[in-house]
Design a protein around this motif. Sequence first.
Motif, PDB file in Angstrom:
ATOM      1  N   PRO A  82       0.812  -1.539  -0.048  1.00  7.67           N
ATOM      2  CA  PRO A  82      -0.021  -0.069  -0.040  1.00  7.67           C
ATOM      3  C   PRO A  82       0.960   1.246  -0.033  1.00  7.67           C
ATOM      4  CG  PRO A  82      -0.779  -1.366   1.717  1.00  7.67           C
ATOM      5  CD  PRO A  82       0.693  -1.949   1.183  1.00  7.67           C
ATOM      6  N   GLN A  83       0.578   2.233  -0.774  1.00  7.64           N
ATOM      7  CA  GLN A  83       1.155   3.458  -0.839  1.00  7.64           C
ATOM      8  C   GLN A  83       1.187   4.242   0.481  1.00  7.64           C
ATOM      9  OE1 GLN A  83       2.834   4.578  -3.769  1.00  7.64           O
ATOM     10  NE2 GLN A  83       2.702   2.257  -3.777  1.00  7.64           N
ATOM     11  N   ALA A  84       1.923   5.259   0.722  1.00  9.57           N
ATOM     12  CA  ALA A  84       2.087   5.924   2.109  1.00  9.57           C
ATOM     13  C   ALA A  84       1.068   6.885   2.250  1.00  9.57           C
ATOM     14  CB  ALA A  84       3.476   6.941   2.001  1.00  9.57           C
ATOM     15  N   ASP A  85       0.330   6.799   3.382  1.00  8.23           N
ATOM     16  CA  ASP A  85      -0.825   7.725   3.778  1.00  8.23           C
ATOM     17  C   ASP A  85      -0.308   8.648   4.769  1.00  8.23           C
ATOM     18  OD1 ASP A  85      -0.863   6.032   5.884  1.00  8.23           O
ATOM     19  OD2 ASP A  85      -2.657   5.159   5.656  1.00  8.23           O
ATOM     20  N   ASP A  86      -1.177   9.647   5.240  1.00  6.57           N
ATOM     21  CA  ASP A  86      -0.919  10.199   6.256  1.00  6.57           C
ATOM     22  C   ASP A  86      -0.251   9.808   7.309  1.00  6.57           C
ATOM     23  OD1 ASP A  86      -1.747  12.456   4.561  1.00  6.57           O
ATOM     24  OD2 ASP A  86      -3.687  12.707   5.690  1.00  6.57           O
ATOM     25  N   MET A  90       3.570  10.212   9.240  1.00 13.31           N
ATOM     26  CA  MET A  90       3.544  10.510  10.451  1.00 13.31           C
ATOM     27  C   MET A  90       4.612   9.855  11.451  1.00 13.31           C
ATOM     28  SD  MET A  90       0.569  11.302  13.578  1.00 13.31           S
ATOM     29  CE  MET A  90       0.280   9.639  13.585  1.00 13.31           C
ATOM     30  N   GLU A  91       4.465   8.417  11.163  1.00 11.74           N
ATOM     31  CA  GLU A  91       5.243   7.343  11.719  1.00 11.74           C
ATOM     32  C   GLU A  91       6.697   7.495  11.181  1.00 11.74           C
ATOM     33  OE1 GLU A  91       4.519   5.030  14.263  1.00 11.74           O
ATOM     34  OE2 GLU A  91       3.016   6.505  14.315  1.00 11.74           O
ATOM     35  N   LEU A  92       6.831   7.698   9.902  1.00 15.34           N
ATOM     36  CA  LEU A  92       8.117   8.004   9.225  1.00 15.34           C
ATOM     37  C   LEU A  92       9.058   9.003   9.829  1.00 15.34           C
ATOM     38  CD1 LEU A  92      10.196   7.114   7.026  1.00 15.34           C
ATOM     39  CD2 LEU A  92       9.032   8.806   5.370  1.00 15.34           C
ATOM     40  N   SER A  93       8.237  10.366  10.080  1.00 15.21           N
ATOM     41  CA  SER A  93       8.910  11.637  10.581  1.00 15.21           C
ATOM     42  C   SER A  93       9.255  11.122  12.094  1.00 15.21           C
ATOM     43  CB  SER A  93       7.838  12.538  10.597  1.00 15.21           C
ATOM     44  OG  SER A  93       8.368  13.696  11.302  1.00 15.21           O
ATOM     45  N   LYS A  94       8.400  10.314  12.732  1.00 16.51           N
ATOM     46  CA  LYS A  94       8.586  10.212  14.119  1.00 16.51           C
ATOM     47  C   LYS A  94       9.892   9.435  14.283  1.00 16.51           C
ATOM     48  CE  LYS A  94       5.511   7.442  16.417  1.00 16.51           C
ATOM     49  NZ  LYS A  94       4.451   7.019  17.085  1.00 16.51           N
TER      50      LYS A  94
END
Length: 132
Positions: A82-86, A90-94
């Motif tokens: 699945p493509q990146a969602d919001d 947020m988890e990537l940034s964290k």
Amino acid sequence: MLIQLDMESKDPLYTQLRNQIVEGIASNRLKPGDALPSVRSLAQDIGINLHTVNKAYKQLEHEGFLVIQRQKGALIHPDGVPQADDFYWMELSKALRPMIAEAKCRGIDEHQLTTLCQEIYQSFNKKGDSSS
């Protein structure tokens, strides 16, 4: 797919296994619909507990990388990841935030960090690349 786990790493074995499977998908060594070894078989091949493999597979299924079917076993998701969602953003940034903060504290500048990120990203475009 060659799996190499570091038994001395601070990272749990199931996390290392999960990450190596994701890298296999990112580098196109594992393609949608490809079958993974059975939990029992992979555990025996790499010398770890089958519950460790099962935990990695279940996490990958939950994250949308795998589908697990009774008759066919674990497959790379046939429809792709699945493509990146919001939520993912947020988890990537964290996850990145503390690594970037530590890099900055250790004197790594923005250019060095972005260059490293580009090199790692591009390594997944090289066929047969097994670097981490």
